[in-house]
Design a protein around this motif. Structure first.
Motif, PDB file in Angstrom:
ATOM      1  N   SER B  33       0.837  -1.211   0.000  1.00 60.30           N
ATOM      2  CA  SER B  33       0.000   0.000   0.000  1.00 60.30           C
ATOM      3  C   SER B  33       0.864   1.250   0.000  1.00 60.30           C
ATOM      4  O   SER B  33       1.933   1.266   0.602  1.00 60.30           O
ATOM      5  CB  SER B  33      -0.914   0.038   1.223  1.00 60.30           C
ATOM      6  OG  SER B  33      -0.912  -1.168   1.908  1.00 60.30           O
ATOM      7  N   ALA B  34       0.371   2.293  -0.655  1.00 52.31           N
ATOM      8  CA  ALA B  34       1.125   3.553  -0.749  1.00 52.31           C
ATOM      9  C   ALA B  34       0.771   4.512   0.370  1.00 52.31           C
ATOM     10  O   ALA B  34       1.429   5.527   0.543  1.00 52.31           O
ATOM     11  CB  ALA B  34       0.848   4.211  -2.093  1.00 52.31           C
ATOM     12  N   GLU B  35      -0.279   4.195   1.117  1.00 54.78           N
ATOM     13  CA  GLU B  35      -0.771   5.131   2.127  1.00 54.78           C
ATOM     14  C   GLU B  35      -0.644   4.544   3.526  1.00 54.78           C
ATOM     15  O   GLU B  35      -0.355   3.367   3.693  1.00 54.78           O
ATOM     16  CB  GLU B  35      -2.230   5.508   1.830  1.00 54.78           C
ATOM     17  CG  GLU B  35      -3.258   4.410   2.079  1.00 54.78           C
ATOM     18  CD  GLU B  35      -3.550   3.559   0.856  1.00 54.78           C
ATOM     19  OE1 GLU B  35      -2.577   3.042   0.256  1.00 54.78           O
ATOM     20  OE2 GLU B  35      -4.731   3.389   0.520  1.00 54.78           O
ATOM     21  N   VAL B  36      -0.911   5.392   4.511  1.00 55.47           N
ATOM     22  CA  VAL B  36      -0.913   4.942   5.901  1.00 55.47           C
ATOM     23  C   VAL B  36      -2.065   3.961   6.097  1.00 55.47           C
ATOM     24  O   VAL B  36      -3.184   4.218   5.659  1.00 55.47           O
ATOM     25  CB  VAL B  36      -1.079   6.143   6.852  1.00 55.47           C
ATOM     26  CG1 VAL B  36      -1.144   5.683   8.299  1.00 55.47           C
ATOM     27  CG2 VAL B  36       0.053   7.143   6.655  1.00 55.47           C
ATOM     28  N   THR B  37      -1.799   2.838   6.741  1.00 60.42           N
ATOM     29  CA  THR B  37      -2.853   1.864   7.021  1.00 60.42           C
ATOM     30  C   THR B  37      -3.913   2.514   7.916  1.00 60.42           C
ATOM     31  O   THR B  37      -3.594   2.966   9.018  1.00 60.42           O
ATOM     32  CB  THR B  37      -2.261   0.638   7.737  1.00 60.42           C
ATOM     33  OG1 THR B  37      -1.275   0.061   6.880  1.00 60.42           O
ATOM     34  CG2 THR B  37      -3.332  -0.397   8.039  1.00 60.42           C
ATOM     35  N   TYR B 113     -13.597   2.858  -4.348  1.00 58.12           N
ATOM     36  CA  TYR B 113     -12.839   3.766  -3.483  1.00 58.12           C
ATOM     37  C   TYR B 113     -12.770   3.201  -2.075  1.00 58.12           C
ATOM     38  O   TYR B 113     -13.650   2.478  -1.624  1.00 58.12           O
ATOM     39  CB  TYR B 113     -13.417   5.182  -3.516  1.00 58.12           C
ATOM     40  CG  TYR B 113     -14.866   5.311  -3.160  1.00 58.12           C
ATOM     41  CD1 TYR B 113     -15.853   5.116  -4.128  1.00 58.12           C
ATOM     42  CD2 TYR B 113     -15.260   5.630  -1.863  1.00 58.12           C
ATOM     43  CE1 TYR B 113     -17.194   5.244  -3.799  1.00 58.12           C
ATOM     44  CE2 TYR B 113     -16.605   5.756  -1.526  1.00 58.12           C
ATOM     45  CZ  TYR B 113     -17.573   5.552  -2.505  1.00 58.12           C
ATOM     46  OH  TYR B 113     -18.898   5.670  -2.180  1.00 58.12           O
ATOM     47  N   SER B 116      -9.361   4.746   2.927  1.00 56.46           N
ATOM     48  CA  SER B 116      -8.110   5.508   2.956  1.00 56.46           C
ATOM     49  C   SER B 116      -8.104   6.629   1.929  1.00 56.46           C
ATOM     50  O   SER B 116      -7.263   7.504   1.957  1.00 56.46           O
ATOM     51  CB  SER B 116      -6.930   4.585   2.657  1.00 56.46           C
ATOM     52  OG  SER B 116      -7.033   4.107   1.331  1.00 56.46           O
ATOM     53  N   GLY B 117      -9.040   6.570   0.958  1.00 52.40           N
ATOM     54  CA  GLY B 117      -9.042   7.527  -0.132  1.00 52.40           C
ATOM     55  C   GLY B 117      -8.492   6.959  -1.425  1.00 52.40           C
ATOM     56  O   GLY B 117      -8.579   7.583  -2.476  1.00 52.40           O
ATOM     57  N   THR B 119      -8.305   4.961  -4.839  1.00 45.17           N
ATOM     58  CA  THR B 119      -9.317   4.645  -5.849  1.00 45.17           C
ATOM     59  C   THR B 119      -8.726   3.739  -6.928  1.00 45.17           C
ATOM     60  O   THR B 119      -7.519   3.742  -7.172  1.00 45.17           O
ATOM     61  CB  THR B 119      -9.825   5.919  -6.564  1.00 45.17           C
ATOM     62  OG1 THR B 119      -8.709   6.583  -7.167  1.00 45.17           O
ATOM     63  CG2 THR B 119     -10.527   6.867  -5.603  1.00 45.17           C
ATOM     64  N   GLU B 146      -3.203  -4.642   7.385  1.00 43.53           N
ATOM     65  CA  GLU B 146      -2.238  -4.297   6.343  1.00 43.53           C
ATOM     66  C   GLU B 146      -2.605  -4.929   4.995  1.00 43.53           C
ATOM     67  O   GLU B 146      -2.133  -4.498   3.960  1.00 43.53           O
ATOM     68  CB  GLU B 146      -0.828  -4.706   6.760  1.00 43.53           C
ATOM     69  CG  GLU B 146      -0.665  -6.200   6.951  1.00 43.53           C
ATOM     70  CD  GLU B 146       0.690  -6.567   7.528  1.00 43.53           C
ATOM     71  OE1 GLU B 146       1.351  -5.688   8.089  1.00 43.53           O
ATOM     72  OE2 GLU B 146       1.080  -7.736   7.390  1.00 43.53           O
ATOM     73  N   ARG B 171     -18.826   3.253  -7.247  1.00 46.26           N
ATOM     74  CA  ARG B 171     -19.722   4.153  -7.958  1.00 46.26           C
ATOM     75  C   ARG B 171     -19.774   3.735  -9.420  1.00 46.26           C
ATOM     76  O   ARG B 171     -18.730   3.597 -10.063  1.00 46.26           O
ATOM     77  CB  ARG B 171     -19.274   5.608  -7.840  1.00 46.26           C
ATOM     78  CG  ARG B 171     -20.190   6.541  -8.657  1.00 46.26           C
ATOM     79  CD  ARG B 171     -20.017   7.984  -8.306  1.00 46.26           C
ATOM     80  NE  ARG B 171     -20.659   8.287  -7.033  1.00 46.26           N
ATOM     81  CZ  ARG B 171     -20.860   9.532  -6.590  1.00 46.26           C
ATOM     82  NH1 ARG B 171     -20.473  10.556  -7.311  1.00 46.26           N
ATOM     83  NH2 ARG B 171     -21.438   9.733  -5.439  1.00 46.26           N
ATOM     84  N   PHE B 180      -6.254   5.769  -8.749  1.00 44.08           N
ATOM     85  CA  PHE B 180      -4.978   6.229  -8.202  1.00 44.08           C
ATOM     86  C   PHE B 180      -3.775   5.737  -9.013  1.00 44.08           C
ATOM     87  O   PHE B 180      -3.006   6.532  -9.557  1.00 44.08           O
ATOM     88  CB  PHE B 180      -4.854   5.792  -6.738  1.00 44.08           C
ATOM     89  CG  PHE B 180      -3.498   6.025  -6.162  1.00 44.08           C
ATOM     90  CD1 PHE B 180      -3.080   7.305  -5.885  1.00 44.08           C
ATOM     91  CD2 PHE B 180      -2.633   4.970  -5.918  1.00 44.08           C
ATOM     92  CE1 PHE B 180      -1.817   7.538  -5.360  1.00 44.08           C
ATOM     93  CE2 PHE B 180      -1.371   5.188  -5.398  1.00 44.08           C
ATOM     94  CZ  PHE B 180      -0.958   6.478  -5.122  1.00 44.08           C
ATOM     95  N   TRP B 181      -3.590   4.435  -9.119  1.00 41.77           N
ATOM     96  CA  TRP B 181      -2.418   3.947  -9.855  1.00 41.77           C
ATOM     97  C   TRP B 181      -2.564   4.187 -11.354  1.00 41.77           C
ATOM     98  O   TRP B 181      -1.571   4.370 -12.061  1.00 41.77           O
ATOM     99  CB  TRP B 181      -2.183   2.448  -9.590  1.00 41.77           C
ATOM    100  CG  TRP B 181      -1.535   2.209  -8.263  1.00 41.77           C
ATOM    101  CD1 TRP B 181      -2.005   1.428  -7.241  1.00 41.77           C
ATOM    102  CD2 TRP B 181      -0.274   2.753  -7.786  1.00 41.77           C
ATOM    103  NE1 TRP B 181      -1.135   1.478  -6.182  1.00 41.77           N
ATOM    104  CE2 TRP B 181      -0.079   2.264  -6.477  1.00 41.77           C
ATOM    105  CE3 TRP B 181       0.677   3.602  -8.342  1.00 41.77           C
ATOM    106  CZ2 TRP B 181       1.043   2.606  -5.721  1.00 41.77           C
ATOM    107  CZ3 TRP B 181       1.790   3.936  -7.587  1.00 41.77           C
ATOM    108  CH2 TRP B 181       1.966   3.440  -6.292  1.00 41.77           C
ATOM    109  N   GLN B 183      -3.801   6.777 -12.732  1.00 43.36           N
ATOM    110  CA  GLN B 183      -3.306   8.141 -12.993  1.00 43.36           C
ATOM    111  C   GLN B 183      -1.796   8.215 -12.846  1.00 43.36           C
ATOM    112  O   GLN B 183      -1.164   9.166 -13.289  1.00 43.36           O
ATOM    113  CB  GLN B 183      -3.950   9.130 -12.005  1.00 43.36           C
ATOM    114  CG  GLN B 183      -5.429   9.349 -12.237  1.00 43.36           C
ATOM    115  CD  GLN B 183      -6.042  10.199 -11.130  1.00 43.36           C
ATOM    116  OE1 GLN B 183      -5.506  11.220 -10.759  1.00 43.36           O
ATOM    117  NE2 GLN B 183      -7.162   9.746 -10.603  1.00 43.36           N
ATOM    118  N   ASN B 184      -1.227   7.211 -12.209  1.00 43.78           N
ATOM    119  CA  ASN B 184       0.224   7.165 -12.032  1.00 43.78           C
ATOM    120  C   ASN B 184       0.905   6.262 -13.061  1.00 43.78           C
ATOM    121  O   ASN B 184       2.011   5.782 -12.833  1.00 43.78           O
ATOM    122  CB  ASN B 184       0.557   6.705 -10.611  1.00 43.78           C
ATOM    123  CG  ASN B 184       0.604   7.886  -9.647  1.00 43.78           C
ATOM    124  OD1 ASN B 184       1.469   8.740  -9.749  1.00 43.78           O
ATOM    125  ND2 ASN B 184      -0.342   7.945  -8.727  1.00 43.78           N
TER     126      ASN B 184
END
Lengths: 257, 201
Positions: B33-37, B113, B116-117, B119, B146, B171, B180-181, B183-184
């Protein structure tokens, strides 16, 4: 009676965590495999070495980005892995990777026992814009072990461009002999040793005090935090950051298992 | 073919379940994961489906668990090149949720989504027909935080970044919208068997 909710044209979920809009990723370069020629091997620690490659067509990268590397056996078998870039962007036509010799590692094993200058491998990238730092915001970097590799790309970028934006690095290693890039750290860096420390330094893991001290500096615009290391370390460090008041949507994590 | 001098690879037997470019991670289950758990208790978990559906609605933990239980047994594949064979997740098939909300005929894509935000986008067709789950158990135990606990999306026939951890909602849209990924620089669909890793693959 039925209700149909019309979707918004640009759907924004209720999020505290978002892609950094300021970083664009090139899809064209990411799709292309290029030949990389090994030019130099430098030992960093007993089990870590840096591998320098010439990649004439390299489109450049942002500090923190990674690439995909591919090795091909004689029978057509391939092995590919993601690796963080260690070198800064201003190293025209060259990139550097710093690799751990992983026990039983198929790709790292080849690098540490077989590879020599002149060898060719294939790479594609740079990949991903999330764990990337263009040098425009204060950067709080926290890494452990080889997790310091993408952070060193940021530190080198900061030095080479003589950037004024604040940058701090907290780096954790088991002992001084295992600290990667030991000779390159300056006043921006605090090293933490978990097993063996040099004379006069404490032994212990990264603590709330280490993190709180840096977070409390509160530079203009606030810190962008980058955490890289094992999953256990990333969990520990990111919790310390949140506890110290760092906004959760300004913590970027790169983990490895 | 660009043969790498001196590289033979580890001893291998061909595993028919291993997509191209992947290796068997064995007992490992890397966390990426790229974000805080997020600190999310089952009592605080909710799951919502809205957009182009007849009956948008939300479920809490108990309401979701009242739906018919469903198990996935099979393999998972991460874009970073590890695969994991013979995993067992418990939860509810997304089909049970579709029966409740009834997607419109105009719905073609979904944005998933997370709490954690995070998507990620998927074609609706990849989430129907018994191929996708809301999962809260792994190997008979509650899913670890995790790995997306208390509940994650599970779409095992696509690369695992599509299986959003800490799932909060879906949605339905009449067009594709990168997550998220995506767009990356990652692929819009992510089929491991076609090596759809990055945009342009």
């Amino acid at each position: 009676m039925t209700e149909t909710t019309a979707p918004d044209t640009a759907f924004s979920p209720p999020t505290r965590f978002a892609v950094p809009g300021r970083i664009a990723v090139s899809n064209r370069t990411a799709a292309l495999w290029q030949t990389a020629t090994l030019t130099e091997i430098r030992r960093e620690t007993p089990v870590v070495s840096t591998f320098r490659f010439a990649v004439p067509g390299w489109a450049g990268h942002l500090p923190g980005q990674h690439l995909m590397l591919r090795l091909t056996a004689g029978d057509g078998y391939t092995a590919q892995r993601h690796y963080s870039l260690a070198s800064p962007p201003d190293d025209a036509g060259h990139i550097e990777l710093t690799l751990d010799h992983v026990e039983g590692g198929e790709v790292s094993g080849w690098f540490h026992t077989e590879a020599r200058p002149g060898d060719q491998v294939e790479v594609r990238g740079p990949l991903s814009g999330f764990f990337a730092w263009p040098g425009d915001r204060p950067a709080l970097l926290i890494g452990a072990g080889s997790g310091v590799v993408p952070l060193m790309s940021m530190l080198r970028h900061h030095r080479r461009r003589a950037l004024n934006v604040p940058l701090r690095l907290l780096v954790s290693a088991r002992g001084p002999e295992e600290l990667i890039y030991a000779a390159e750290y300056g006043a921006e860096t605090t090293a933490v040793f978990t097993r063996r420390a040099p004379e006069g330094m404490p032994v212990g893991r990264l603590s709330a005090a280490h993190v709180a001290r840096v977070v409390a500096e509160r530079p203009t615009g606030g810190w962008e935090a980058y955490v890289c290391g094992s999953n256990a370390f990333a969990e520990h460090a990111s919790r310390l950051l949140v506890a110290a008041g760092q906004p959760v949507d300004r913590i970027r994590i790169e983990r490895f298992g | 073919m660009n043969v790498t001098r001196g590289f033979t690879g580890r001893p291998r037997v061909h595993h028919p379940g291993l997509p191209p470019g992947q290796y068997d991670a064995g007992d490992d289950w890397p966390v990426l994961s790229a974000e805080v758990t997020p600190d999310l208790a089952p009592a605080d978990w909710t799951f919502r489906i809205d957009g182009l559906v007849a009956e948008p609605r939300s479920w809490d933990w108990d309401e979701a668990h009242a739906l018919p239980a469903s198990v996935y047994e099979g393999d998972i594949h991460c874009v970073t090149s590890w695969s994991k064979f013979g995993v067992r997740f418990g939860g509810v098939s997304l089909d049970a949720f579709w029966d409740a909300v009834r997607p419109d005929a105009s719905a073609t894509h979904v944005v998933a989504y997370a709490h954690s935000g995070y998507t990620t986008n998927l074609p609706l067709a990849d989430l129907t027909g018994g191929r996708a789950w809301i999962a809260w158990e792994y190997d008979g135990e509650p899913l670890a935080a995790e790995h997306g606990g208390p509940a994650r999306l599970l779409v095992p026939h696509l690369y695992f970044w599509k299986s959003a951890k800490w799932i909060a909602g879906l949605r339905l849209l009449d067009h594709d919208e990168p997550g998220f990924w995506e767009q990356n620089g990652y692929h819009a669909r992510g089929n491991p068997w076609e090596e759809q890793r990055y945009s342009g693959d």
